[in-house]
Design a protein around this motif. Structure first.
Motif, PDB file in Angstrom:
ATOM      1  N   ILE A  25       0.846  -1.204   0.000  1.00 37.33           N
ATOM      2  CA  ILE A  25       0.000   0.000   0.000  1.00 37.33           C
ATOM      3  C   ILE A  25       0.878   1.249   0.000  1.00 37.33           C
ATOM      4  N   ARG A  26       1.906   1.246   0.856  1.00 33.94           N
ATOM      5  CA  ARG A  26       2.816   2.401   0.917  1.00 33.94           C
ATOM      6  C   ARG A  26       3.558   2.581  -0.409  1.00 33.94           C
ATOM      7  N   ALA A  27       3.993   1.465  -0.986  1.00 35.82           N
ATOM      8  CA  ALA A  27       4.700   1.557  -2.271  1.00 35.82           C
ATOM      9  C   ALA A  27       3.782   2.129  -3.336  1.00 35.82           C
ATOM     10  N   PHE A  28       2.546   1.675  -3.363  1.00 37.97           N
ATOM     11  CA  PHE A  28       1.593   2.158  -4.359  1.00 37.97           C
ATOM     12  C   PHE A  28       1.310   3.650  -4.174  1.00 37.97           C
ATOM     13  N   THR A  29       1.044   4.052  -2.929  1.00 37.22           N
ATOM     14  CA  THR A  29       0.696   5.457  -2.685  1.00 37.22           C
ATOM     15  C   THR A  29       1.886   6.396  -2.870  1.00 37.22           C
ATOM     16  N   ASN A  30       3.098   5.850  -2.772  1.00 39.33           N
ATOM     17  CA  ASN A  30       4.293   6.691  -2.922  1.00 39.33           C
ATOM     18  C   ASN A  30       5.063   6.399  -4.207  1.00 39.33           C
ATOM     19  N   ILE A  31       4.425   5.738  -5.146  1.00 38.89           N
ATOM     20  CA  ILE A  31       5.109   5.325  -6.377  1.00 38.89           C
ATOM     21  C   ILE A  31       5.685   6.522  -7.144  1.00 38.89           C
ATOM     22  N   ASP A  32       5.069   7.687  -7.013  1.00 42.65           N
ATOM     23  CA  ASP A  32       5.584   8.877  -7.698  1.00 42.65           C
ATOM     24  C   ASP A  32       6.937   9.309  -7.137  1.00 42.65           C
ATOM     25  N   ARG A  33       7.223   8.939  -5.901  1.00 44.20           N
ATOM     26  CA  ARG A  33       8.509   9.282  -5.282  1.00 44.20           C
ATOM     27  C   ARG A  33       9.625   8.334  -5.710  1.00 44.20           C
ATOM     28  N   PHE A  34       9.249   7.176  -6.235  1.00 43.88           N
ATOM     29  CA  PHE A  34      10.251   6.190  -6.625  1.00 43.88           C
ATOM     30  C   PHE A  34      11.017   6.696  -7.838  1.00 43.88           C
ATOM     31  N   GLU A  35      12.344   6.639  -7.738  1.00 42.96           N
ATOM     32  CA  GLU A  35      13.211   7.050  -8.845  1.00 42.96           C
ATOM     33  C   GLU A  35      13.394   5.842  -9.764  1.00 42.96           C
ATOM     34  N   ILE A  36      12.942   5.963 -10.985  1.00 44.55           N
ATOM     35  CA  ILE A  36      12.889   4.853 -11.935  1.00 44.55           C
ATOM     36  C   ILE A  36      14.262   4.249 -12.235  1.00 44.55           C
ATOM     37  N   ASN A  37      15.335   5.004 -12.054  1.00 41.77           N
ATOM     38  CA  ASN A  37      16.674   4.472 -12.329  1.00 41.77           C
ATOM     39  C   ASN A  37      17.257   3.681 -11.163  1.00 41.77           C
ATOM     40  N   ARG A  38      16.501   3.570 -10.064  1.00 41.99           N
ATOM     41  CA  ARG A  38      16.941   2.786  -8.905  1.00 41.99           C
ATOM     42  C   ARG A  38      16.328   1.399  -8.954  1.00 41.99           C
ATOM     43  N   LYS A  39      16.777   0.531  -8.092  1.00 45.11           N
ATOM     44  CA  LYS A  39      16.264  -0.837  -8.055  1.00 45.11           C
ATOM     45  C   LYS A  39      14.991  -0.870  -7.206  1.00 45.11           C
ATOM     46  N   PHE A  40      13.888  -1.269  -7.803  1.00 39.39           N
ATOM     47  CA  PHE A  40      12.591  -1.255  -7.125  1.00 39.39           C
ATOM     48  C   PHE A  40      12.560  -2.189  -5.922  1.00 39.39           C
ATOM     49  N   SER A  41      13.132  -3.389  -6.060  1.00 36.35           N
ATOM     50  CA  SER A  41      13.081  -4.349  -4.951  1.00 36.35           C
ATOM     51  C   SER A  41      13.746  -3.771  -3.707  1.00 36.35           C
ATOM     52  N   THR A  42      14.837  -3.062  -3.863  1.00 36.46           N
ATOM     53  CA  THR A  42      15.527  -2.450  -2.724  1.00 36.46           C
ATOM     54  C   THR A  42      14.607  -1.458  -2.031  1.00 36.46           C
ATOM     55  N   TRP A  43      13.929  -0.649  -2.794  1.00 32.04           N
ATOM     56  CA  TRP A  43      13.009   0.351  -2.259  1.00 32.04           C
ATOM     57  C   TRP A  43      11.858  -0.341  -1.519  1.00 32.04           C
TER      58      TRP A  43
END
Length: 187
Positions: free
Chosen positions: A54-72
């Motif tokens: 839920i947190r990942a979904f609601t904050n997906i705009d903050r995720f930097e696409i050039n980083r590794k998603f699993s780590t985040w």
């Protein structure tokens, strides 16, 4: 897999919320296992895993696409588990003696599905003992030990998940291992 995940995340960021279901399918087992190893409770692990998504979904705009998603995502789950540990201490322990009995514990009240051979019992008891001792470690050592030895992540990945320098991660792993070794010898 990273290319697939990045494509899906781009879809989610563009408004395709259903695409996030693919992310959940890809990572649900790993997130649950991290949560379970941190908390030692199936229900709480499921709650934390769900909250992490839920947190990942609601904050997906903050995720930097050039980083590794699993780590985040693992960082979110680990932090949620640590927060839960800080807020709550268990009300009971399975190995605590039941009041009014002579030596009975909650373990002795658990139903067995089948008779187990002696060797399997010893193996299971050893695994349970190690898991219990991992649960008794302070959260900062517990998270490092779980991510390294159970999730088999690299020091760099652990460093990113815990947002710590690699040297600090190495120290926490070493100290966690030493604490486990002492507890298992004395137990």
């Amino acid at each position: 897999m990273d290319a697939i995940v990045k494509r899906i995340i781009k879809q989610v960021k563009k408004g395709d919320h259903n695409a996030f279901g693919e992310i959940v399918e890809l990572y649900k087992d790993k997130v649950y296992h991290i949560s379970y190893r941190m908390l030692g409770n199936k229900q709480e692990a499921e709650d934390v895993a769900q909250e992490a998504f839920i947190r990942a979904f609601t904050n997906i705009d903050r995720f930097e696409i050039n980083r590794k998603f699993s780590t985040w995502l693992y960082r979110i789950a680990t932090n949620l588990a640590i927060d839960r540990l800080r807020k709550k201490r268990p009300d009971y322990y399975l190995d605590a003696e039941i009041a009014g009995t002579e030596g009975l514990t909650m373990y002795s009240q658990l139903a067995a599905n089948e008779e187990l051979p002696d060797e399997k019992v010893v193996s299971i008891e050893t695994q349970q003992g190690i898991q219990q001792e991992i649960l008794n470690l302070p959260p900062k050592y517990r998270s490092a030990i779980i991510l390294k030895y159970i999730q088999e992540l690299s020091l760099k990945e652990i460093s990113e998940i815990l947002e710590l320098p690699v040297a600090t991660v190495k120290t926490r792993i070493h100290r966690g291992r030493e604490a486990l070794r002492k507890r298992l010898r004395n137990g």
